[in-house]
Enzyme design. Structure first.
Site, short mmCIF file in Angstrom:
data_model
loop_
_atom_site.label_atom_id
_atom_site.label_comp_id
_atom_site.label_asym_id
_atom_site.label_seq_id
_atom_site.Cartn_x
_atom_site.Cartn_y
_atom_site.Cartn_z
CB SER A 182 -0.91 0.01 1.23
OG SER A 182 -0.14 0.04 2.42
CG ASP A 232 4.38 0.37 6.14
OD1 ASP A 232 3.39 -0.36 5.92
OD2 ASP A 232 5.23 0.15 7.02
N1 LIG Z 1 -0.21 -3.04 -7.08
C1 LIG Z 1 -1.33 -2.54 -6.52
N2 LIG Z 1 -2.37 -2.17 -7.29
C2 LIG Z 1 -3.50 -1.66 -6.74
N3 LIG Z 1 -3.69 -1.50 -5.40
C3 LIG Z 1 -2.68 -1.86 -4.60
C4 LIG Z 1 -1.46 -2.40 -5.10
N4 LIG Z 1 -0.66 -2.68 -4.04
C5 LIG Z 1 -1.35 -2.33 -2.94
N5 LIG Z 1 -2.56 -1.85 -3.26
C6 LIG Z 1 -3.60 -1.35 -2.32
O1 LIG Z 1 -3.09 -1.55 -0.98
C7 LIG Z 1 -3.89 -2.52 -0.31
C8 LIG Z 1 -3.00 -3.44 0.53
O2 LIG Z 1 -2.56 -2.66 1.60
P1 LIG Z 1 -2.33 -3.32 3.06
O3 LIG Z 1 -3.57 -3.99 3.50
O4 LIG Z 1 -1.75 -2.25 3.90
O5 LIG Z 1 -1.26 -4.46 2.78
P2 LIG Z 1 0.33 -4.32 2.61
O6 LIG Z 1 0.88 -5.13 3.71
O7 LIG Z 1 0.62 -4.93 1.27
O8 LIG Z 1 0.68 -2.86 2.68
C9 LIG Z 1 -4.60 -3.30 -1.41
O9 LIG Z 1 -5.80 -3.84 -0.87
C10 LIG Z 1 -4.87 -2.20 -2.42
O10 LIG Z 1 -5.96 -1.39 -2.00
C1 LIG Z 2 1.06 -2.65 11.31
C2 LIG Z 2 1.89 -1.47 10.85
O1 LIG Z 2 2.84 -1.15 11.86
C3 LIG Z 2 2.64 -1.85 9.57
C4 LIG Z 2 1.70 -2.31 8.44
O2 LIG Z 2 2.46 -2.83 7.38
P1 LIG Z 2 1.70 -3.50 6.09
O3 LIG Z 2 0.66 -2.50 5.59
O4 LIG Z 2 1.03 -4.78 6.57
O5 LIG Z 2 2.78 -3.77 5.09
C5 LIG Z 2 0.93 -0.29 10.61
C6 LIG Z 2 1.67 1.04 10.46
O6 LIG Z 2 2.80 1.18 10.98
O7 LIG Z 2 1.11 1.93 9.81
MG LIG Z 3 0.11 -1.40 4.00
#
Ligand SMILES: Nc1ncnc2c1ncn2[C@@H]1O[C@H](COP(=O)(O)OP(=O)(O)O)[C@@H](O)[C@H]1O
Ligand SMILES: C[C@@](O)(CCOP(=O)(O)O)CC(=O)O
Ligand SMILES: [Mg+2]
Length: 389
Positions: A147, A205
């Site tokens: 994200s 992040d």
């Molecule tokens: N390549 C991508 N294309 C579109 N949306 C994305 C992409 N990568 C991440 N996202 C957005 O970010 C969300 C994932 O974020 P999050 O739940 O914080 O997981 P992460 O650990 O990967 O950050 C997805 O559900 C989508 O909304």
């Molecule tokens: C759980 C947390 O510490 C990291 C979240 O990482 P991810 O979106 O799961 O890659 C949330 C934050 O720091 O914003």
């Molecule tokens: Mg994330």
């Protein structure tokens, strides 16, 4: 099809220690990964529409410029963005075709794009019609900061498109970053995008994705490590889907129910991050000669931190049986693993020593893959957000 006018990319990240505690103002240690999200911007000067293409989540959506212009806020500070007002957010949900409690991938990705597009273009000199194509090497929703990489690439691409930040000409066409002030602007916009996706992000992040390398992060204070590249890790994707927004809210609910129990746990996680910071500084220090036997001592400390941190993350409610499975397989072979990111499934990291035997790594990799997990050795400390000529 014409070549894109702007191509930018931003790295994912791995949190070594401090996930979730960092949301409560505790220190965390994270590093960028050599897995990136790319954004291509294709200008269509004669068009009156804007298209967003997100193939990784099987989404493509087009809007008329006039509809986007109607949602533009009037009070945008391009160098210091703020969260959308309730009225503005409602307009963004209407454009996205979603409602306020949607936490699915598509809704969150659309909201982040629409917020940045309508805000950044609100006062920019030009508001291009065009096609925005974002694709990633990162598994979405797996704890590797997909994200943040998405939001950071969006911010860099849109701010560059609108000449809000200065395009740096790379030497003989090489990839370039921006000056520090412009990176701060990118990071601020990426953080606002993360707020829409995470709900209550710490900012670690998007900071790692923007600046790259390895950092310690506490309440917005960032300090970069000179060298952490020598840390070798295996990344294990359990492929158990989960939403960071839901997990972060779950920890908040437990904190509100049991503050006296949660506070000491968060403090312990911070102490782990501080201990790790000292060890990495010594391991990376050019003046401290790390002899063979002392190196083992440092890794023994890191391995113990990994084990304790995983137990504490289970205690705050973000463990998962798939992550327990990773721990039991790795510990059988004398290795140490913990979840990384929000947990609840997603990815774990396995700490490797410089002298971890190749056949041990092979055995562990095979056993983890036999569980249906993706496993790969990765380099940490990649460059931050970049512009590609
Ligand atoms: N390549 C991508 N294309 C579109 N949306 C994305 C992409 N990568 C991440 N996202 C957005 O970010 C969300 C994932 O974020 P999050 O739940 O914080 O997981 P992460 O650990 O990967 O950050 C997805 O559900 C989508 O909304
Ligand atoms: C759980 C947390 O510490 C990291 C979240 O990482 P991810 O979106 O799961 O890659 C949330 C934050 O720091 O914003
Ligand atoms: Mg994330």
């Amino acid at each position: 099809m014409s070549d894109p006018e702007v191509v930018v990319s931003a790295p994912g990240k791995v949190i070594l220690f401090g996930e979730h505690a960092v949301v409560y103002g505790r220190k965390a240690i994270a590093s960028s990964l050599d897995l990136r999200t790319h954004l291509e911007v294709h200008l269509l000067p004669d068009s009156t529409s804007v298209t967003l293409e997100l193939p990784d989540i099987h989404l493509s959506k087009t809007w008329q410029m006039a509809d986007l212009a109607a949602a533009r806020p009037t009070d945008v500070d391009l160098k210091n963005p703020s969260p959308p007002s309730d009225q503005y957010l409602a307009a963004l949900h209407r454009l996205a075709g979603t409602d306020a409690d949607n936490t699915d991938a598509r809704s969150l990705a659309l909201l982040a794009f629409l917020y940045m597009y309508t805000s950044i273009h609100a006062t920019a000199r030009r508001c291009p019609a065009g096609r925005f194509h974002a694709s990633s090497q990162l598994p979405p929703g797996a704890g590797l900061g997909s994200s943040a990489a998405y939001c950071t690439a969006l911010a860099a691409g849109l701010l560059t498109m609108c000449d809000v930040i200065t395009r740096q000409e790379g030497k003989n066409g090489a990839d370039t970053a921006w000056c520090k002030d412009d990176l701060e602007v990118i990071n601020s916009w990426a953080f606002q995008g993360e707020r829409l996706i995470h709900g209550n992000p710490s900012g670690i992040d998007n900071s790692v994705s923007t600046f790259g390398g390895a950092i310690s992060f506490k309440s917005g204070e960032i300090s970069a490590f000179k060298s952490v590249a020598q840390l070798k890790i295996l990344l294990v994707n359990t492929k158990v889907p989960r939403s960071t927004k839901v997990l972060v809210q779950g920890v908040r609910d437990r904190y509100n129910r049991l503050p006296a129990i949660m506070e000491p746990v968060l403090n312990s996680i911070e102490e782990i991050s501080c201990t790790c910071e000292k060890v990495l500084q010594e391991l990376g220090s050019p003046t401290v000669e790390i002899k063979e036997n002392t190196q083992g001592k440092y890794y023994q400390v890191l391995e113990e931190l990994v084990d304790i941190c995983q137990c504490l993350l289970n205690a705050i409610g973000v463990g998962h049986p798939s992550l327990d499975k990773v721990s039991s397989i790795t510990s059988k072979h004398g290795l140490h693993s913990k979840l990384t990111g929000a947990g609840g499934g997603g990815c774990a990291l396995v700490l490797l020593r410089p002298d971890t035997a190749a056949d041990v790594i092979d055995k562990v990799t095979t056993e983890l893959r036999d569980c249906g997990f993706d496993v790969w050795e990765t380099a940490i400390g990649a460059r931050g957000v970049s512009q590609h000529s």
